[in-house]
Design an enzyme around this catalytic site. Structure first.
Site, mmCIF file in Angstrom:
data_model
loop_
_atom_site.group_PDB
_atom_site.id
_atom_site.type_symbol
_atom_site.label_atom_id
_atom_site.label_comp_id
_atom_site.label_asym_id
_atom_site.label_seq_id
_atom_site.Cartn_x
_atom_site.Cartn_y
_atom_site.Cartn_z
ATOM 1 N N ASP A 24 4.185 -4.857 5.989
ATOM 2 C CA ASP A 24 3.372 -6.070 6.025
ATOM 3 C C ASP A 24 3.643 -6.853 7.312
ATOM 4 O O ASP A 24 4.751 -6.813 7.852
ATOM 5 C CB ASP A 24 3.703 -6.936 4.805
ATOM 6 C CG ASP A 24 2.669 -8.009 4.543
ATOM 7 O OD1 ASP A 24 1.536 -7.887 5.066
ATOM 8 O OD2 ASP A 24 2.985 -8.967 3.824
ATOM 9 N N GLY A 25 2.617 -7.554 7.761
ATOM 10 C CA GLY A 25 2.796 -8.466 8.895
ATOM 11 C C GLY A 25 2.104 -8.069 10.174
ATOM 12 O O GLY A 25 2.233 -8.760 11.187
ATOM 13 N N ASN A 26 1.354 -6.965 10.169
ATOM 14 C CA ASN A 26 0.680 -6.529 11.395
ATOM 15 C C ASN A 26 -0.292 -7.583 11.919
ATOM 16 O O ASN A 26 -0.333 -7.877 13.118
ATOM 17 C CB ASN A 26 -0.080 -5.221 11.155
ATOM 18 C CG ASN A 26 0.828 -4.044 10.906
ATOM 19 O OD1 ASN A 26 1.971 -4.029 11.342
ATOM 20 N ND2 ASN A 26 0.316 -3.053 10.195
ATOM 21 N N SER A 69 -4.181 -0.386 0.708
ATOM 22 C CA SER A 69 -4.232 -0.532 -0.742
ATOM 23 C C SER A 69 -5.665 -0.536 -1.253
ATOM 24 O O SER A 69 -6.620 -0.732 -0.491
ATOM 25 C CB SER A 69 -3.533 -1.836 -1.163
ATOM 26 O OG SER A 69 -4.369 -2.946 -0.908
ATOM 27 N N GLU A 71 -6.888 -2.835 -2.790
ATOM 28 C CA GLU A 71 -7.367 -4.207 -2.603
ATOM 29 C C GLU A 71 -7.763 -4.499 -1.155
ATOM 30 O O GLU A 71 -8.454 -5.487 -0.875
ATOM 31 C CB GLU A 71 -6.288 -5.210 -3.042
ATOM 32 C CG GLU A 71 -6.046 -5.271 -4.539
ATOM 33 C CD GLU A 71 -5.221 -4.104 -5.054
ATOM 34 O OE1 GLU A 71 -4.410 -3.557 -4.286
ATOM 35 O OE2 GLU A 71 -5.416 -3.727 -6.234
ATOM 36 N N ASN A 72 -7.334 -3.642 -0.217
ATOM 37 C CA ASN A 72 -7.612 -3.908 1.194
ATOM 38 C C ASN A 72 -9.082 -3.761 1.573
ATOM 39 O O ASN A 72 -9.499 -4.188 2.653
ATOM 40 C CB ASN A 72 -6.766 -2.998 2.092
ATOM 41 C CG ASN A 72 -5.315 -3.400 2.149
ATOM 42 O OD1 ASN A 72 -4.442 -2.573 2.447
ATOM 43 N ND2 ASN A 72 -5.010 -4.666 1.867
ATOM 44 N N ILE A 199 5.485 -7.304 -4.850
ATOM 45 C CA ILE A 199 5.398 -5.849 -4.713
ATOM 46 C C ILE A 199 3.981 -5.352 -4.494
ATOM 47 O O ILE A 199 3.769 -4.188 -4.168
ATOM 48 C CB ILE A 199 6.046 -5.133 -5.908
ATOM 49 C CG1 ILE A 199 5.354 -5.512 -7.222
ATOM 50 C CG2 ILE A 199 7.522 -5.483 -5.995
ATOM 51 C CD1 ILE A 199 5.890 -4.740 -8.410
#
EC number: 2.5.1.-
Length: 246
Positions: A24-26, A69, A71-72, A199
């Site tokens: 995470d964090g890109n 994911s 959800e993405n 998570i």
């Protein structure tokens, strides 16, 4: 590469056998630099190579990374299209290196929503590396833990309906055989970068007894030194699995 010298291995004492990472964090990393979010995703893809290369050096045999994911898909069309293009380019660019360095690649997740070219490249990469065993790299692409359990349950129910499995035979040892990860050990350590402490629907069944590390580092800044440090810290934990140490 066949016949190539292997790197000096300095296995971390008590090193986790299987590490899973929520990368995470890109986007935030890119925004901090005044660049578009896709710039951060490209930087994150380069970081993957460094972490994969470090696994055999410290003793990690299995690495699972959360790439995209279920959800993405809610992100902008521009970002989603850019990510899909990045995945295609990554596979084309890295297949030879992954094969020659002994990395076995698997993909988990629902492939039905992905385009045919990407699916073809994924299949080719899996076939090209299937006999490798130096590091087992699993890429979660269009993956969601709830979706995985739902798909597994449908397959299990179909076997029950067909008479291949009796209802009374279904227990907590049965369902894992239908999961995308059925050939993998459960993760010992789950790492999430970027300071978020959740998570996000990742390996819900498999991580029931995993150790977790939530760190502030944004994924493109996550180095092999920090990876090694987290694996070393894991070695000092007491894992009781609901029991009591004697």
């Amino acid at each position: 590469m066949a016949g190539a010298p292997q790197p000096q291995v300095k296995t971390v004492p008590g090193c986790p056998r299987h590490v899973a990472i929520i990368m995470d964090g890109n986007g935030r990393w890119a925004t901090q630099r005044g660049r578009p979010r896709l710039f951060g995703h490209h930087a994150g893809a380069r970081r993957v190579r460094e972490i994969v290369e470090s696994c055999p050096e410290i003793g990690v045999g299995y690495l699972t990374i959360f790439a995209f994911s279920t959800e993405n898909w809610k992100r902008t069309q521009v970002e989603v299209a850019g990510l899909m293009n990045l995945f295609r380019r990554y596979i084309i660019k890295e297949t030879k290196a992954l094969r020659e360095s002994g990395v076995c690649v698997r993909f988990i997740g629902d492939r039905l929503q992905l385009d045919d070219k990407l699916i073809h490249l994924m299949n080719e990469l899996e076939a090209a590396t299937e006999n490798n065993n130096r590091v087992h790299l699993t890429i979660a692409l269009n993956y969601g833990g709830r979706d995985e359990v739902a798909r597994a349950t449908k397959r299990l129910a179909a076997d029950v309906a067909a008479g291949h499995l009796r209802p009374e035979e279904v227990d907590e040892e049965t369902l894992p055989r239908y999961l995308d990860t059925h050939v993998l050990p459960d993760p010992d350590l789950v790492i999430r970068t970027s300071g978020e402490a959740r998570i996000s629907n990742f390996l819900l069944w498999q991580s029931a007894y995993s150790e977790y590390e939530f760190i502030d580092t944004l994924w493109p800044d996550f180095t092999r030194d920090e990876f090694t440090r987290l694996c070393e810290a894991y070695g000092g934990r007491e894992r009781r699995f609901g029991g009591v140490l004697q």
